[in-house]
Write a protein that holds these residues in place. Sequence first.
Motif, PDB file in Angstrom:
ATOM      1  N   SER A  27       0.826  -1.216   0.000  1.00 32.25           N
ATOM      2  CA  SER A  27       0.000   0.000   0.000  1.00 32.25           C
ATOM      3  C   SER A  27       0.855   1.258   0.000  1.00 32.25           C
ATOM      4  O   SER A  27       0.501   2.258  -0.630  1.00 32.25           O
ATOM      5  N   GLN A  31       0.802   4.066  -3.100  1.00 31.87           N
ATOM      6  CA  GLN A  31       0.572   5.499  -2.947  1.00 31.87           C
ATOM      7  C   GLN A  31       1.686   6.299  -3.616  1.00 31.87           C
ATOM      8  O   GLN A  31       1.429   7.332  -4.248  1.00 31.87           O
ATOM      9  N   ARG A  34       0.906   6.143  -7.364  1.00 34.89           N
ATOM     10  CA  ARG A  34      -0.195   7.032  -7.776  1.00 34.89           C
ATOM     11  C   ARG A  34       0.293   8.466  -7.982  1.00 34.89           C
ATOM     12  O   ARG A  34      -0.221   9.181  -8.836  1.00 34.89           O
ATOM     13  N   CYS A  60      -5.097   0.234  -9.376  1.00 34.53           N
ATOM     14  CA  CYS A  60      -4.132   1.320  -9.537  1.00 34.53           C
ATOM     15  C   CYS A  60      -3.375   1.178 -10.847  1.00 34.53           C
ATOM     16  O   CYS A  60      -3.180   2.153 -11.586  1.00 34.53           O
ATOM     17  N   ASN A 208     -14.304  -0.291  -2.427  1.00 34.38           N
ATOM     18  CA  ASN A 208     -13.231   0.680  -2.247  1.00 34.38           C
ATOM     19  C   ASN A 208     -12.147   0.522  -3.300  1.00 34.38           C
ATOM     20  O   ASN A 208     -11.521   1.506  -3.715  1.00 34.38           O
ATOM     21  N   ASP A 212     -10.480   3.202  -5.694  1.00 36.50           N
ATOM     22  CA  ASP A 212      -9.028   3.288  -5.841  1.00 36.50           C
ATOM     23  C   ASP A 212      -8.702   3.590  -7.305  1.00 36.50           C
ATOM     24  O   ASP A 212      -7.909   4.491  -7.617  1.00 36.50           O
ATOM     25  N   THR A 216      -7.119   7.314  -8.636  1.00 37.03           N
ATOM     26  CA  THR A 216      -5.864   7.310  -9.389  1.00 37.03           C
ATOM     27  C   THR A 216      -6.077   7.866 -10.794  1.00 37.03           C
ATOM     28  O   THR A 216      -5.280   8.665 -11.290  1.00 37.03           O
ATOM     29  N   GLU A 225      -7.224   8.517   0.888  1.00 35.04           N
ATOM     30  CA  GLU A 225      -8.369   7.965   1.620  1.00 35.04           C
ATOM     31  C   GLU A 225      -9.536   8.942   1.655  1.00 35.04           C
ATOM     32  O   GLU A 225     -10.699   8.541   1.514  1.00 35.04           O
ATOM     33  N   GLN A 228     -11.050   9.131  -1.840  1.00 38.58           N
ATOM     34  CA  GLN A 228     -11.776   7.885  -2.068  1.00 38.58           C
ATOM     35  C   GLN A 228     -13.157   7.968  -1.401  1.00 38.58           C
ATOM     36  O   GLN A 228     -14.171   7.579  -1.977  1.00 38.58           O
TER      37      GLN A 228
END
Length: 241
Positions: A27, A31, A34, A60, A208, A212, A216, A225, A228
């Motif tokens: 994760s 990030q 992204r 992603c 979710n 995501d 992106t 978050e 989102q």
Amino acid sequence: MKAYQQQIIREMREGRLSGSELEEKESVLLQELRCAADEKEIRELCSAIAVSGSILSVPCLFALMQNWGDGLKPLFENIIKGIAQRAKGRGSRLPSDYYTLQHWQPQWQGSKTRFLSYVSAIADIVVKNEDNDEEVKRIGNILVKEMQVDISPYNNFQDFKICIHDWDFEEDYKLVLDRMEQERLVEEIEDAGLRESWNTFFADHLLNLKYDYLVTRLGIADKFEYHQFVLKMAECLNISE
């Protein structure tokens, strides 16, 4: 890139991570991916995800494939294929369309005027200032393509926005804000000890992942978050009238 992220890249390249530790560190790299600003950084991050990336990386990767165009498309495609093969080898029962772009692209079900409100609400909350016309136009043009919204006879979102007059943004915006408040109340109840069922948790987790992809794709991952959450709440406008 910070030393911690570089360490994760090394660990994932060497296949040293598994379980919750892999999910947590993956994760972190997602990030970074992204928000990556150049091709060199993307390739370095992808070198780790190609070896150890899980199904959590798929939305992603598909979004970035759209954002970066043909130059990096083969890279993302090969990583997704590798993830699918690893998942299958571990007995994954995910449907085959999980690894297709169409699975992640959202569909617009509401009216044209509601779509205009949807785009404007997202831009307003994300930008948080009065001068958000450019962001509305940018997000609108992406979402017209992603959601395959028919805005004919107009050629682009800018013309569509200028020519549509019979829409009530304030009323629609209030629906989104009310939905956000309701969700916060639900979270407070859950924090107080009333937990959602496993089935509900699993369904929310998959949902979710779809947001995501959209966060992106829209390039608004700086507050991942929260944005989102904003997209999830704005979805209340995407219903047939």
